[in-house]
Scaffold this active site. Structure first.
Site, PDB file in Angstrom:
ATOM      1  N   SER A  13       0.902  -1.891   0.248  1.00 20.34           N
ATOM      2  CA  SER A  13      -0.028  -0.309  -0.327  1.00 20.34           C
ATOM      3  C   SER A  13       0.628   0.994  -0.431  1.00 20.34           C
ATOM      4  O   SER A  13       1.677   1.646   0.947  1.00 20.34           O
ATOM      5  CB  SER A  13      -1.109   0.131   1.350  1.00 20.34           C
ATOM      6  OG  SER A  13      -1.030   1.716   1.443  1.00 20.34           O
ATOM      7  N   HIS A  38      -1.184  -0.991  -4.498  1.00 23.61           N
ATOM      8  CA  HIS A  38      -1.871  -1.015  -3.876  1.00 23.61           C
ATOM      9  C   HIS A  38      -2.466   0.135  -3.813  1.00 23.61           C
ATOM     10  O   HIS A  38      -1.837   0.659  -2.939  1.00 23.61           O
ATOM     11  CB  HIS A  38      -2.301  -1.991  -2.627  1.00 23.61           C
ATOM     12  CG  HIS A  38      -3.291  -1.595  -1.906  1.00 23.61           C
ATOM     13  ND1 HIS A  38      -4.870  -2.482  -2.159  1.00 23.61           N
ATOM     14  CD2 HIS A  38      -3.924  -0.992  -0.682  1.00 23.61           C
ATOM     15  CE1 HIS A  38      -5.527  -2.035  -1.434  1.00 23.61           C
ATOM     16  NE2 HIS A  38      -5.389  -1.020  -1.155  1.00 23.61           N
ATOM     17  N   ASP A  40      -4.528   3.589  -2.428  1.00 27.36           N
ATOM     18  CA  ASP A  40      -5.897   4.285  -1.139  1.00 27.36           C
ATOM     19  C   ASP A  40      -6.096   5.384  -2.086  1.00 27.36           C
ATOM     20  O   ASP A  40      -5.752   5.933  -2.165  1.00 27.36           O
ATOM     21  CB  ASP A  40      -5.155   4.099  -0.395  1.00 27.36           C
ATOM     22  CG  ASP A  40      -5.358   2.816   0.375  1.00 27.36           C
ATOM     23  OD1 ASP A  40      -6.183   1.383  -0.045  1.00 27.36           O
ATOM     24  OD2 ASP A  40      -4.157   2.172   0.836  1.00 27.36           O
ATOM     25  N   MET A  42      -8.750   8.237  -1.600  1.00 32.74           N
ATOM     26  CA  MET A  42     -10.003   9.092  -0.364  1.00 32.74           C
ATOM     27  C   MET A  42     -10.234  10.252  -0.676  1.00 32.74           C
ATOM     28  O   MET A  42      -9.393  10.962  -1.394  1.00 32.74           O
ATOM     29  CB  MET A  42      -8.838   8.416   0.831  1.00 32.74           C
ATOM     30  CG  MET A  42      -8.392   7.400   1.318  1.00 32.74           C
ATOM     31  SD  MET A  42      -8.133   7.505   2.630  1.00 32.74           S
ATOM     32  CE  MET A  42      -6.972   5.745   2.499  1.00 32.74           C
ATOM     33  N   HIS A  71      -7.775   1.036  -4.740  1.00 32.99           N
ATOM     34  CA  HIS A  71      -8.734   0.892  -3.787  1.00 32.99           C
ATOM     35  C   HIS A  71      -9.876   1.985  -3.346  1.00 32.99           C
ATOM     36  O   HIS A  71      -9.124   3.276  -2.876  1.00 32.99           O
ATOM     37  CB  HIS A  71      -8.480  -0.169  -2.146  1.00 32.99           C
ATOM     38  CG  HIS A  71      -9.443  -0.054  -1.041  1.00 32.99           C
ATOM     39  ND1 HIS A  71      -8.343   0.004   0.337  1.00 32.99           N
ATOM     40  CD2 HIS A  71     -10.760   0.247  -1.215  1.00 32.99           C
ATOM     41  CE1 HIS A  71      -9.381   0.527   1.000  1.00 32.99           C
ATOM     42  NE2 HIS A  71     -10.573  -0.241   0.555  1.00 32.99           N
ATOM     43  N   MET A  73     -12.063   4.416  -1.936  1.00 33.32           N
ATOM     44  CA  MET A  73     -12.623   5.048  -0.604  1.00 33.32           C
ATOM     45  C   MET A  73     -13.407   6.002  -0.573  1.00 33.32           C
ATOM     46  O   MET A  73     -12.993   7.206  -0.622  1.00 33.32           O
ATOM     47  CB  MET A  73     -11.527   5.040   0.355  1.00 33.32           C
ATOM     48  CG  MET A  73     -11.501   3.382   0.943  1.00 33.32           C
ATOM     49  SD  MET A  73     -10.017   3.242   2.189  1.00 33.32           S
ATOM     50  CE  MET A  73      -8.428   3.729   0.667  1.00 33.32           C
ATOM     51  N   MET A 142     -12.056  -5.305   5.123  1.00 33.11           N
ATOM     52  CA  MET A 142     -11.587  -3.720   5.648  1.00 33.11           C
ATOM     53  C   MET A 142     -11.126  -4.672   6.739  1.00 33.11           C
ATOM     54  O   MET A 142     -12.082  -4.895   7.837  1.00 33.11           O
ATOM     55  CB  MET A 142     -11.959  -2.686   5.656  1.00 33.11           C
ATOM     56  CG  MET A 142     -11.898  -2.074   3.858  1.00 33.11           C
ATOM     57  SD  MET A 142     -10.533  -1.769   3.468  1.00 33.11           S
ATOM     58  CE  MET A 142      -9.874  -0.629   4.803  1.00 33.11           C
ATOM     59  N   ASP A 181      -7.212  -5.717   4.544  1.00 27.97           N
ATOM     60  CA  ASP A 181      -6.449  -4.403   4.529  1.00 27.97           C
ATOM     61  C   ASP A 181      -6.287  -4.103   5.954  1.00 27.97           C
ATOM     62  O   ASP A 181      -7.848  -3.659   6.474  1.00 27.97           O
ATOM     63  CB  ASP A 181      -7.521  -3.873   3.055  1.00 27.97           C
ATOM     64  CG  ASP A 181      -6.594  -2.685   2.768  1.00 27.97           C
ATOM     65  OD1 ASP A 181      -5.520  -2.217   3.705  1.00 27.97           O
ATOM     66  OD2 ASP A 181      -6.738  -1.822   2.212  1.00 27.97           O
TER      67      ASP A 181
END
Ligand code: DX5
Ligand code: ZN
Length: 234
Positions: A13, A38, A40, A42, A71, A73, A142, A181
């Site tokens: 990540s 990975h 993230d 957001m 991913h 979010m 998660m 994760d």
């Protein structure tokens, strides 16, 4: 893009990487042996943090040929699927809690020819996946409340992972990949693989000790699988 289920994969990540040299960090973590990158994403609304957009993903795409696992979010993820696809995502994962029509979005992602993932927060029951499994390639469980790296795995989520593994077996959907994760480290890696994880995301346990340790940290995670002195049993 094929992922063999027989050997657990490590997804690094980059949330824990140095953002001022992100391209170099992606290159270094690739060389250090991460199987997957990975990413993230957001939005400051679905989660209380803001991170990476599609332009950043596209700017780091050339630094590694490995799988880009995006991913999302973010609320209403369907609005951004095209942008992240064009930026070079190989997997796009949406949150079940963030989309009113997740089946439609998953079908859309699959039709682009990449893997479609669905993620659930720690407070969301595995039962909510029952009518989704026909439409996804991957389930991301998660293990912490999303938003920040460096948190501790919530123990109840390991049983949930195990239950989801059973659910996909019962439904004859064994090709679905199970990804975990949050808080993954050498002490829980093995228990998570035993409970069904195919892909394990790790941020702080790979990045926090600095670049010289990337390779060693990834090796240590791999070697912790089936180690008998495993500390956390859940
Ligand atoms: C949390 C993110 C994770 C996070 C994992 O919201 O989805 O990918 O970076 O970091 P660690 O491994 O530090 O828990
Ligand atoms: Zn993540």
């Amino acid at each position: 893009m094929k992922i063999n289920k027989n050997k657990p994969k490590i997804a690094a990540s980059i949330l824990s990487a140095d953002f001022s040299i992100l391209g170099k960090e992606v290159k270094d973590i690739d060389k250090a042996g991460a199987d997957i990158i990975h990413i993230d994403v957001m939005d400051g609304s679905f989660v209380p943090n803001i991170t990476i957009g599609p332009d950043v993903v596209s700017s780091i795409r050339n630094y590694s040929k490995k799988i880009f696992d995006v991913h999302l979010m973010i609320k209403n993820p369907a609005n951004y699927v095209d942008s992240f696809y064009k930026a070079g995502a190989d997997i796009i994962t949406i949150h079940l809690e963030a989309d009113n029509y997740p089946i439609r979005t998953l079908q859309y992602i699959k039709n682009l020819g990449i893997k479609a993932g669905v993620s659930i927060n720690p407070s969301t029951s595995e039962e909510s996946l029952r009518y989704i499994l026909d439409y996804c390639d991957l389930v991301l469980i998660m293990l912490v409340n999303p938003g920040f790296g460096g948190q501790k795995t919530i123990p109840s989520q390991v049983k949930k992972l195990h239950n989801i593994k059973n659910m996909i077996s019962e439904k004859n959907k064994k090709n679905i990949l199970l990804e975990v994760d949050g808080g993954v480290n050498v002490n829980n890696f093995s228990a998570l693989v035993e409970a069904g994880a195919d892909i394990l995301v790790a941020g702080s346990s790979i990045f926090n000790a600095g670049k010289k340790m990337y390779n060693k940290n990834i090796k240590n995670l791999r070697n912790s699988w089936k180690r008998s002195d495993n500390k956390e049993n859940f």
